[in-house]
Scaffold this active site. Sequence first.
Site, PDB file in Angstrom:
ATOM      1  N   ARG A   1     -31.280   1.662  30.875  1.00 25.27           N
ATOM      2  CA  ARG A   1     -29.903   1.339  31.281  1.00 25.27           C
ATOM      3  C   ARG A   1     -29.013   2.575  31.310  1.00 25.27           C
ATOM      4  O   ARG A   1     -27.951   2.564  31.946  1.00 25.27           O
ATOM      5  CB  ARG A   1     -29.318   0.283  30.352  1.00 25.27           C
ATOM      6  CG  ARG A   1     -29.927  -1.106  30.540  1.00 25.27           C
ATOM      7  CD  ARG A   1     -29.473  -2.057  29.463  1.00 25.27           C
ATOM      8  NE  ARG A   1     -28.023  -2.181  29.406  1.00 25.27           N
ATOM      9  CZ  ARG A   1     -27.366  -2.764  28.406  1.00 25.27           C
ATOM     10  NH1 ARG A   1     -28.039  -3.250  27.371  1.00 25.27           N
ATOM     11  NH2 ARG A   1     -26.051  -2.842  28.435  1.00 25.27           N
TER      12      ARG A   1
ATOM     13  N   ASP B   1     -30.190   4.659  18.250  1.00 27.23           N
ATOM     14  CA  ASP B   1     -29.050   4.380  19.129  1.00 27.23           C
ATOM     15  C   ASP B   1     -27.967   3.565  18.425  1.00 27.23           C
ATOM     16  O   ASP B   1     -27.083   3.003  19.066  1.00 27.23           O
ATOM     17  CB  ASP B   1     -29.516   3.668  20.400  1.00 27.23           C
ATOM     18  CG  ASP B   1     -30.241   2.351  20.135  1.00 27.23           C
ATOM     19  OD1 ASP B   1     -30.363   1.963  18.952  1.00 27.23           O
ATOM     20  OD2 ASP B   1     -30.696   1.713  21.114  1.00 27.23           O
TER      21      ASP B   1
ATOM     22  N   GLY C   1     -28.868 -12.592  16.978  1.00 32.79           N
ATOM     23  CA  GLY C   1     -29.619 -13.400  16.035  1.00 32.79           C
ATOM     24  C   GLY C   1     -28.773 -13.677  14.803  1.00 32.79           C
ATOM     25  O   GLY C   1     -27.918 -12.877  14.422  1.00 32.79           O
TER      26      GLY C   1
ATOM     27  N   LYS D   1     -12.884  35.347  24.806  1.00 31.97           N
ATOM     28  CA  LYS D   1     -14.303  35.102  24.541  1.00 31.97           C
ATOM     29  C   LYS D   1     -14.826  36.229  23.662  1.00 31.97           C
ATOM     30  O   LYS D   1     -14.714  37.397  24.019  1.00 31.97           O
ATOM     31  CB  LYS D   1     -15.086  35.041  25.859  1.00 31.97           C
ATOM     32  CG  LYS D   1     -16.558  34.612  25.732  1.00 31.97           C
ATOM     33  CD  LYS D   1     -17.514  35.728  25.400  1.00 31.97           C
ATOM     34  CE  LYS D   1     -17.557  36.813  26.454  1.00 31.97           C
ATOM     35  NZ  LYS D   1     -18.578  37.867  26.098  1.00 31.97           N
TER      36      LYS D   1
ATOM     37  N   ASN E   1       0.453  44.369  21.913  1.00 30.15           N
ATOM     38  CA  ASN E   1       0.958  43.503  22.979  1.00 30.15           C
ATOM     39  C   ASN E   1       0.096  43.672  24.221  1.00 30.15           C
ATOM     40  O   ASN E   1      -0.098  44.787  24.707  1.00 30.15           O
ATOM     41  CB  ASN E   1       2.406  43.856  23.325  1.00 30.15           C
ATOM     42  CG  ASN E   1       2.968  42.944  24.412  1.00 30.15           C
ATOM     43  OD1 ASN E   1       3.449  41.857  24.122  1.00 30.15           O
ATOM     44  ND2 ASN E   1       2.912  43.385  25.655  1.00 30.15           N
TER      45      ASN E   1
ATOM     46  N   ALA F   1       1.018  40.752  30.842  1.00 34.45           N
ATOM     47  CA  ALA F   1       0.560  39.735  31.791  1.00 34.45           C
ATOM     48  C   ALA F   1      -0.415  40.327  32.794  1.00 34.45           C
ATOM     49  O   ALA F   1      -0.217  41.426  33.305  1.00 34.45           O
ATOM     50  CB  ALA F   1       1.745  39.129  32.520  1.00 34.45           C
TER      51      ALA F   1
END
Length: 452
Positions: free
Chosen positions: A16, A103, A141, A336, A362, A365
């Site tokens: 499934r 599961d 059940g 990173k 600093n 940009a």
Amino acid sequence: MREFAAIILAAGKGTRMKSDLHKVLHPIAGRAMIDHLMASVDELAPARKVVVVGAGREQLETALGDRAATCLQEPQLGTGHAVQQAQAQLEGFEGDVLVMYGDVPFVRPATMQAMLDRLRGDDAPAAVVLGFEPDEALQYGRVIADGEGRISKMVEFKDASEEERACRLCNSGLMAARASDLWALLDRVGNDNAQGEYYLPDIVNIAIGDGRTCAAVTTDTPDEVAGINSRAELAAAERQWQEYRREEAMAEGVSLKAPETVFFSWDTEIGRDVTIEPNVVFGPGVKIDDGAHIKAFSHIEGATIGREAQVGPFARLRPGAVMEEGAFVGNFVEMKKAVLGPGAKASHLSYLGDTTVGANANIGAGTITCNYDGYFKYKTEIGERAFIGSNSALIAPVKIGADAIVAAGSAVSRDVAPGELRMVRGEQLVKPGWADRFHDTMKKKKAAEKKG
């Protein structure tokens, strides 16, 4: 106290899910569902762990490594047959056995312990079943038991009478038994049923028929026994886990501005007085110290964020990113394997990879560290209080000394000494009046075209 072993059933084909990945390896909060279960089992220090594998066994065995023994169920003839396959791996083991499902990942250690404690009760039950009472019992059940939890009958829904179907105590499928009882009872289970399979719950009725006591332990958290068989159920499990973790985080002193939009990993560590704005996603391996502020739409994984540091909005911290106390990254900054020192800041539109940045430096940009030549990665080192002007390219390997200034628009490929100004630009060419003459010429040309 007797030792116990855990048998985890994971031989199903998981059709499934419609996936090439083994069902129990699908992640919830960045962790395979079977690993959630095994972590809970490990809290109780089992003597042995056996995972019953079938379809996709190679994937599962690779993922498990040496964390558990495995055994193969082939063909797959029901849950009772699956448990029997673990008998050889547990040869000589005389303790208790917990039977779990790969599961069904959210069973709590306390619930497992309650099953073992009941198994070791004075009345020495032959088996203990974990029951639950869902809002809608549906076709589960039923476990027919008295007020003390002593079971008189286990019955499948299709075989139950109307009176039995009115019983709200349902069978989760999880069970505990002493090893000697488990194997002896399984040997007597037959397959005279519509599916021709050997069902684990049948050992309860066999033991009761022998005059033995069997008992039920009922979880007060029915969600912990929810099984996952489809993508929709996987999504529901993720939602369940995230809702619990958000509540836990807020109870521990974290402010979530819009809790339903924040997604944690299974191992996210967060200090007190941390503020997390909407639409923040945490991958594995994140640690956040007290007082940090994570702004909206940030994605963080494998990163360490120091006390009072600020992240985002729209920031991305990848594995190996470290922000020390009071550091700041703003919108559209990516880090990173980089360290941003105390008080250092990269306010916008920058990439810092394989980099160390000193305290109070600093980063202007548009600054990027050019750390990759197509074959190897190289390091950039930026000293304390250095000032990197906007739109600079730092071509690694390169070192920028303390208090140095890199002028805006520079492409720096050689080390910059402490206190030095480095400007790497082409000479500006000035032609007075050139632009005015250009505009006049082009306007006349365009007007002529229109007349034509």
